[in-house]
Design an enzyme around this catalytic site. Sequence first.
Site, short mmCIF file in Angstrom:
data_model
loop_
_atom_site.label_atom_id
_atom_site.label_comp_id
_atom_site.label_asym_id
_atom_site.label_seq_id
_atom_site.Cartn_x
_atom_site.Cartn_y
_atom_site.Cartn_z
N ARG A 69 0.50 -1.74 -0.15
CA ARG A 69 0.06 -0.22 -0.15
C ARG A 69 1.06 1.22 0.03
O ARG A 69 0.36 2.05 -0.60
CB ARG A 69 -0.98 0.24 1.32
CG ARG A 69 -2.05 -1.42 0.81
CD ARG A 69 -3.01 -1.12 2.00
NE ARG A 69 -2.46 -1.62 3.35
CZ ARG A 69 -3.43 -1.27 4.69
NH1 ARG A 69 -4.60 -0.77 4.53
NH2 ARG A 69 -2.88 -1.71 5.52
N GLU A 106 3.22 -6.71 13.53
CA GLU A 106 2.40 -7.16 15.02
C GLU A 106 1.91 -8.48 14.47
O GLU A 106 1.23 -8.58 16.11
CB GLU A 106 1.46 -6.24 14.97
CG GLU A 106 0.58 -5.85 13.73
CD GLU A 106 -0.22 -4.79 14.17
OE1 GLU A 106 -0.80 -4.92 15.56
OE2 GLU A 106 -1.01 -3.63 13.12
#
Length: 182
Positions: A69, A106
Site C-alpha cells: 500500500r 505485529e
Amino acid sequence: MPASTAEAVAPPDWAALVREVPDFPSPGIVFRDICPLLADADGFAAMLDDLAAPWRGVAIDLVAGTEARGFILGAALAPLLGAGFLPLRKPGKLPGLVVEESYALEYGSDRLQIQAGAVAPGARVLLVDDVLATGGTLAAAARLLDRQQATVVGGMVLMELEALGGRARWPFEAPLLALLRH
C-alpha cells in the site's frame, strides 16, 4: 522542514472512507482497509493533497514507498512533490543484486529489498507507508536507505496506531508525520 505532529486534530472528511476490519489477518488485529478511500476519486485526491502539504517546498529527490500500500501512496505522491518514486519490495520481485532487511510485524515477520545502487549517495528521500504500527517496516526501509547512503528527509504515513509504539523505532531526527492517529 515540516514540524512533528504530535497533537490530535479533527480528522479530514476522507478519513471516514478508511474501513476497520476486525480480526484480520489474524485474531486481535484491526486491519485498516484503505480500498474504499482509494476507490473514491474526491477522497483520494483530498488525502493526497493532505499527504503532500507538509512536504511542499522541501527538496526531495525520491519518494520511497513500501510494498504494497505504500506503493500506491508513494507513487501518487511523488509527482506532486516533483520527485521520482522508489519501490521497496518484498523478496523475489527485483532483478539483479539486491540489499535486504528483515523486520517484525505485529502479527509475524517479513523482509524488504531494494536494488543495490538504486539510490545515488546523498539522494534526499521521503519514506511513505500507509500505517505506522510497530514501526518495523519503516525501520527496515530506513536501514535499506541508510545502506544506500541516502539522506532521509522524513517519513509520512496515512495513519499511526499509537498504542503499538512504532514511532519509537524511527531512527532519524527528521520528522515522521501521520495524518490520522488511532
